[in-house]
Design a protein around this motif. Structure first.
Motif, short mmCIF file in Angstrom:
data_model
loop_
_atom_site.label_atom_id
_atom_site.label_comp_id
_atom_site.label_asym_id
_atom_site.label_seq_id
_atom_site.Cartn_x
_atom_site.Cartn_y
_atom_site.Cartn_z
N ARG A 1 0.85 -1.19 0.00
CA ARG A 1 0.00 0.00 0.00
C ARG A 1 0.89 1.24 0.00
O ARG A 1 1.72 1.43 0.89
CB ARG A 1 -0.93 0.01 1.21
N CYS A 2 0.71 2.07 -1.00
CA CYS A 2 1.52 3.28 -1.16
C CYS A 2 0.66 4.52 -1.02
O CYS A 2 -0.38 4.65 -1.70
CB CYS A 2 2.19 3.31 -2.54
N LEU A 3 1.08 5.43 -0.17
CA LEU A 3 0.45 6.74 -0.11
C LEU A 3 0.90 7.52 -1.34
O LEU A 3 2.05 7.38 -1.79
CB LEU A 3 0.88 7.47 1.16
N SER A 4 0.01 8.35 -1.89
CA SER A 4 0.38 9.04 -3.12
C SER A 4 -0.38 10.34 -3.29
O SER A 4 -1.27 10.68 -2.51
CB SER A 4 0.13 8.13 -4.33
N SER A 5 0.00 11.08 -4.33
CA SER A 5 -0.64 12.37 -4.64
C SER A 5 -1.90 12.14 -5.47
O SER A 5 -2.07 11.10 -6.11
CB SER A 5 0.33 13.26 -5.43
N ALA A 6 -2.75 13.14 -5.47
CA ALA A 6 -3.97 13.07 -6.28
C ALA A 6 -3.64 12.96 -7.76
O ALA A 6 -4.36 12.30 -8.52
CB ALA A 6 -4.84 14.31 -6.03
N TRP B 1 10.47 15.39 -6.81
CA TRP B 1 9.90 16.60 -6.20
C TRP B 1 9.39 16.32 -4.79
O TRP B 1 9.49 17.16 -3.91
CB TRP B 1 8.79 17.18 -7.09
N PHE B 2 8.87 15.14 -4.57
CA PHE B 2 8.46 14.74 -3.22
C PHE B 2 9.66 14.78 -2.28
O PHE B 2 9.59 15.33 -1.16
CB PHE B 2 7.84 13.34 -3.26
N LYS B 3 10.78 14.24 -2.73
CA LYS B 3 12.00 14.23 -1.91
C LYS B 3 12.50 15.66 -1.66
O LYS B 3 12.98 15.98 -0.57
CB LYS B 3 13.09 13.41 -2.60
N LEU B 4 12.42 16.51 -2.70
CA LEU B 4 12.84 17.90 -2.52
C LEU B 4 11.97 18.60 -1.47
O LEU B 4 12.48 19.32 -0.61
CB LEU B 4 12.74 18.66 -3.85
N LEU B 5 10.67 18.36 -1.55
CA LEU B 5 9.74 19.02 -0.62
C LEU B 5 9.96 18.57 0.82
O LEU B 5 9.96 19.40 1.74
CB LEU B 5 8.29 18.76 -1.04
N ILE B 6 10.13 17.28 1.05
CA ILE B 6 10.31 16.82 2.43
C ILE B 6 11.68 17.22 2.98
O ILE B 6 11.92 17.14 4.19
CB ILE B 6 10.09 15.29 2.59
N GLY B 7 12.55 17.69 2.10
CA GLY B 7 13.84 18.21 2.54
C GLY B 7 13.77 19.65 3.01
O GLY B 7 14.72 20.18 3.60
N VAL B 8 12.62 20.29 2.78
CA VAL B 8 12.42 21.67 3.22
C VAL B 8 12.06 21.68 4.71
O VAL B 8 11.25 20.87 5.16
CB VAL B 8 11.29 22.35 2.40
N THR B 9 12.64 22.58 5.45
CA THR B 9 12.39 22.69 6.88
C THR B 9 10.89 22.85 7.16
O THR B 9 10.25 23.75 6.62
CB THR B 9 13.13 23.90 7.47
N GLY B 10 10.34 21.95 7.96
CA GLY B 10 8.93 22.06 8.35
C GLY B 10 7.95 21.37 7.42
O GLY B 10 6.75 21.32 7.69
N PRO C 1 5.96 14.58 5.00
CA PRO C 1 5.37 13.84 3.88
C PRO C 1 3.92 14.23 3.58
O PRO C 1 3.52 14.32 2.42
CB PRO C 1 5.47 12.38 4.31
N LYS C 2 3.14 14.48 4.63
CA LYS C 2 1.72 14.83 4.43
C LYS C 2 1.59 16.15 3.68
O LYS C 2 0.81 16.28 2.74
CB LYS C 2 1.02 14.92 5.78
N ALA C 3 2.37 17.15 4.09
CA ALA C 3 2.33 18.45 3.41
C ALA C 3 2.86 18.35 1.98
O ALA C 3 2.33 18.98 1.06
CB ALA C 3 3.13 19.48 4.20
N ALA C 4 3.91 17.54 1.81
CA ALA C 4 4.48 17.36 0.46
C ALA C 4 3.45 16.75 -0.48
O ALA C 4 3.31 17.18 -1.64
CB ALA C 4 5.72 16.48 0.53
N LEU C 5 2.71 15.74 0.01
CA LEU C 5 1.66 15.13 -0.82
C LEU C 5 0.56 16.13 -1.13
O LEU C 5 0.02 16.16 -2.24
CB LEU C 5 1.05 13.92 -0.11
N ALA C 6 0.21 16.96 -0.15
CA ALA C 6 -0.84 17.97 -0.36
C ALA C 6 -0.43 18.94 -1.46
O ALA C 6 -1.24 19.30 -2.32
CB ALA C 6 -1.13 18.71 0.94
N ILE C 7 0.84 19.36 -1.44
CA ILE C 7 1.34 20.30 -2.45
C ILE C 7 1.34 19.65 -3.83
O ILE C 7 0.89 20.24 -4.82
CB ILE C 7 2.75 20.80 -2.07
N LEU C 8 1.81 18.41 -3.91
CA LEU C 8 1.85 17.71 -5.20
C LEU C 8 0.47 17.31 -5.70
O LEU C 8 0.28 17.06 -6.88
CB LEU C 8 2.76 16.48 -5.10
#
Length: 201
Positions: free
Chosen positions: A27-32, A70-79, A82-89
């Motif tokens: 089971r993989c969590l993913s973007s819309a 891009w997911f990896k880049l986003l989760i590398g941002v301070t704060g 993964p949940k916020a990164a998925l929301a953005i993507l």
């Protein structure tokens, strides 16, 4: 640990997808954006990222390596977790996100569920230098060049500000203004940009 999983889609909901590989369903969590392209019963390959926490192992999967990067880049941002990164993507495809970051478009990024202005500003601040090199398609590269051209003249900056007052996002306005002759008056730039924006609508 996991580079990708390939198999039949046996489950899908608003946040995740399960892919059966050799009798085991992952089971993989993913973007819309990824989930919209997936159908139960079809065979898919998802490029994956395993997030290890003290209390859980979360597997994230995406149809393209580009979205995973891009997911990896986003989760590398301070704060940004993964949940916020998925929301953005889920709100912005990677190419569009790169454009928004290059344009400093806080408003577009805050459209993502649970992402406020401060977090959006941090994403822009920490990823702006990487946005241009991360864009893969030539069409988006041209848009980025338009965005960069806007900041070089006062009249184009004023035109972008006026268009954002009319309800366009900063990235939309910047792309349109970047395609107009910067030697024109602010009023003429706005008129030409509005024509471009109306054709895209």
């Amino acid at each position: 640990m996991f580079y990708s999983v390939t198999g039949e889609v046996v489950f899908s909901d608003l946040n995740s997808v399960a892919v059966s590989c050799g009798g085991v369903a992952f089971r993989c969590l993913s973007s819309a954006n990824t989930l919209r392209e997936i159908r139960i019963g079809e065979s898919v390959t998802l490029f994956t990222y395993l997030n290890v926490r003290e209390d859980a192992l979360d597997l994230f999967g995406f149809l393209s390596e580009y979205e995973l990067e891009w997911f990896k880049l986003l989760i590398g941002v301070t704060g940004v977790g993964p949940k916020a990164a998925l929301a953005i993507l889920s709100e912005l495809a990677p190419e569009r996100l790169a454009l928004c970051i290059s344009a400093g478009d806080v408003k577009a990024i805050t459209r993502a569920n649970g992402v406020g202005p401060k977090l959006a500003q941090r994403v822009i601040l920490e990823l702006k230098d990487k946005a241009k090199s991360a864009v893969s398609s030539s069409g988006e590269s041209e848009m980025l060049e338009s965005v960069e051209a806007v900041g070089k003249a006062e009249n184009t900056s004023e035109a972008v500000a006026a268009l954002t007052m009319l309800g366009y996002t900063k990235s939309e306005a910047s792309v349109a203004v970047g395609k107009v002759d910067s030697s024109l008056s602010v009023q003429d730039i706005i008129k030409q940009a509005l024509k471009i924006l109306s054709r895209r609508a």
